[in-house]
Write a protein that holds these residues in place. Structure first.
Motif, PDB file in Angstrom:
ATOM      1  N   HIS A   1      -6.537  -3.067  10.159  1.00  0.00           N
ATOM      2  CA  HIS A   1      -8.159  -1.859  10.149  1.00  0.00           C
ATOM      3  C   HIS A   1      -7.840  -1.055   8.385  1.00  0.00           C
ATOM      4  O   HIS A   1      -8.861  -0.668   8.027  1.00  0.00           O
ATOM      5  CB  HIS A   1      -7.995  -0.467  10.921  1.00  0.00           C
ATOM      6  N   GLU A   2      -6.997  -0.646   8.247  1.00  0.00           N
ATOM      7  CA  GLU A   2      -6.517   0.066   6.611  1.00  0.00           C
ATOM      8  C   GLU A   2      -6.583  -0.685   5.911  1.00  0.00           C
ATOM      9  O   GLU A   2      -7.379  -0.350   4.495  1.00  0.00           O
ATOM     10  CB  GLU A   2      -4.784   1.000   6.793  1.00  0.00           C
ATOM     11  N   GLU A   3      -6.317  -1.358   5.975  1.00  0.00           N
ATOM     12  CA  GLU A   3      -5.823  -2.969   4.802  1.00  0.00           C
ATOM     13  C   GLU A   3      -7.924  -2.987   4.552  1.00  0.00           C
ATOM     14  O   GLU A   3      -8.790  -3.087   3.015  1.00  0.00           O
ATOM     15  CB  GLU A   3      -5.543  -3.934   5.361  1.00  0.00           C
TER      16      GLU A   3
ATOM     17  N   PHE B   1     -10.419  -0.706   4.552  1.00  0.00           N
ATOM     18  CA  PHE B   1     -10.890   0.344   4.054  1.00  0.00           C
ATOM     19  C   PHE B   1     -10.347   0.097   2.753  1.00  0.00           C
ATOM     20  O   PHE B   1     -11.001   0.487   2.145  1.00  0.00           O
ATOM     21  CB  PHE B   1     -10.746   1.687   5.331  1.00  0.00           C
ATOM     22  N   TYR B   2      -8.648  -0.134   2.849  1.00  0.00           N
ATOM     23  CA  TYR B   2      -8.620   0.099   1.418  1.00  0.00           C
ATOM     24  C   TYR B   2      -9.523  -1.050   0.686  1.00  0.00           C
ATOM     25  O   TYR B   2      -9.702  -0.926  -0.720  1.00  0.00           O
ATOM     26  CB  TYR B   2      -7.097  -1.293   1.155  1.00  0.00           C
TER      27      TYR B   2
ATOM     28  N   SER C   1       3.473   2.563   3.083  1.00  0.00           N
ATOM     29  CA  SER C   1       4.187   1.076   3.623  1.00  0.00           C
ATOM     30  C   SER C   1       6.061   1.414   3.437  1.00  0.00           C
ATOM     31  O   SER C   1       6.042   0.939   2.346  1.00  0.00           O
ATOM     32  CB  SER C   1       3.646   0.091   3.373  1.00  0.00           C
TER      33      SER C   1
ATOM     34  N   ASP D   1      -0.086  -2.061  15.953  1.00  0.00           N
ATOM     35  CA  ASP D   1       0.423  -1.228  13.878  1.00  0.00           C
ATOM     36  C   ASP D   1      -0.117  -2.580  13.858  1.00  0.00           C
ATOM     37  O   ASP D   1      -0.253  -1.995  12.216  1.00  0.00           O
ATOM     38  CB  ASP D   1       1.823  -1.667  14.364  1.00  0.00           C
TER      39      ASP D   1
ATOM     40  N   GLU E   1     -12.711   0.541  -0.182  1.00  0.00           N
ATOM     41  CA  GLU E   1     -12.832   1.140  -1.277  1.00  0.00           C
ATOM     42  C   GLU E   1     -12.619   0.458  -2.777  1.00  0.00           C
ATOM     43  O   GLU E   1     -13.328   1.218  -3.816  1.00  0.00           O
ATOM     44  CB  GLU E   1     -11.374   2.134  -1.095  1.00  0.00           C
TER      45      GLU E   1
ATOM     46  N   LYS F   1      -4.178  -2.214  13.327  1.00  0.00           N
ATOM     47  CA  LYS F   1      -3.975  -0.434  12.223  1.00  0.00           C
ATOM     48  C   LYS F   1      -3.717  -1.351  10.983  1.00  0.00           C
ATOM     49  O   LYS F   1      -4.795  -0.643  10.062  1.00  0.00           O
ATOM     50  CB  LYS F   1      -3.207   0.439  12.762  1.00  0.00           C
ATOM     51  N   SER F   2      -2.476  -1.699  10.713  1.00  0.00           N
ATOM     52  CA  SER F   2      -2.341  -2.197   9.186  1.00  0.00           C
ATOM     53  C   SER F   2      -4.066  -3.317   8.699  1.00  0.00           C
ATOM     54  O   SER F   2      -4.692  -2.867   6.893  1.00  0.00           O
ATOM     55  CB  SER F   2      -1.515  -2.768   8.887  1.00  0.00           C
TER      56      SER F   2
ATOM     57  N   LYS G   1       0.529  -1.548   0.414  1.00  0.00           N
ATOM     58  CA  LYS G   1      -0.211  -0.242   0.133  1.00  0.00           C
ATOM     59  C   LYS G   1       0.873   1.336  -0.364  1.00  0.00           C
ATOM     60  O   LYS G   1       1.875   1.238   0.083  1.00  0.00           O
ATOM     61  CB  LYS G   1      -1.061  -0.259   1.385  1.00  0.00           C
TER      62      LYS G   1
ATOM     63  N   GLY H   1       5.398  -3.519   5.434  1.00  0.00           N
ATOM     64  CA  GLY H   1       4.055  -3.487   6.272  1.00  0.00           C
ATOM     65  C   GLY H   1       4.438  -3.282   7.276  1.00  0.00           C
ATOM     66  O   GLY H   1       6.471  -3.387   7.968  1.00  0.00           O
TER      67      GLY H   1
END
Length: 229
Positions: free
Chosen positions: A173-175, A177-178, A55, A167, A181, A170-171, A52, A140
């Protein structure tokens, strides 16, 4: 056995446990371990990793000598045991390049989202030789140097593991959302495709009806001209 209503403390704790379970699986993922390959001279092998934007990615590689346990295994390698490496971004930009080396390392921060490609190749030799090498590619959370983080922050082992899990969550969680999208993009693309296919179907139907009408008109005028009607 007492039944709990939906929304109770036990029910609300399930997603957290699931995230922690995913975090543990993510932290021990095989992708964070070193890979060993046998590369024939004159051939190329490529490895891809989806990274991402923003990263960190680090990698280390080295040719394995006949006796990996020997401390001088690198210096005892013949000249034929050399590899070249090029790491490219999803849009073809070069992130790292090394030619005819027994070992090396690289580190970069991803500026493009997508599959990054690491390609190894060895010069052609007669007779052909097989080169064994190890490649450790991390991105990452796995790319962080956690011992140095603990040393700089004066953290003990438990705090380091908790920080690593934080961490990792969080990663994840971001994944999520990615992926959401990407799912929205795919849904919009499907809607656009279905709309265009519907218009294309109406257009094809109109063309077919027009051609059928022209054929009927042509047959009618032909038979009238021949005085068959």
């Amino acid at each position: 056995m007492a039944l709990r209503r939906p929304g109770s403390a036990a029910t609300r704790s399930v997603p957290l446990r699931a995230l922690l379970f995913l975090a543990i699986l993510f932290s021990v993922s095989p992708s964070a371990r070193a890979l060993r390959f046998d590369l024939e001279s004159g051939h190329t092998k490529c490895i891809s990793d989806e990274i991402k934007v923003g990263s960190m990615a680090v990698g280390k590689y080295h040719v394995v000598g006949p006796d990996p346990s020997s401390p001088d295994s690198q210096s005892q390698l013949p000249d034929s045991h050399r590899v070249s490496l090029r790491v490219t971004s999803p849009y073809g930009n070069s992130m790292h390049y090394a030619e005819n080396v027994p070992s090396g390392h690289f580190a970069f921060t991803a500026v493009e989202a997508g599959d990054y490609l690491a390609c190894f190749w060895a010069p052609d030799h007669k007779p052909p030789v097989s080169i064994a090498f190890e490649f450790d590619w991390r991105s990452g959370v796995a790319a962080k140097d956690w011992p140095n983080v603990a040393k700089k922050g004066q953290l003990d082992m438990m705090e380091t593991e908790l920080k690593k899990l934080e961490d990792t969550i969080k990663s994840i969680h971001e994944e999520m959302f990615y992926l959401r999208e990407r799912e929205e993009e795919m849904q919009n693309l499907n809607r656009q495709t279905n709309s265009r296919m519907a218009w294309l179907g109406f257009l094809s139907l109109g063309i077919c009806l027009s051609i059928a009408g022209l054929q009927l008109w042509h047959l009618k005028t032909f038979f009238e001209r021949k005085k068959l009607l």
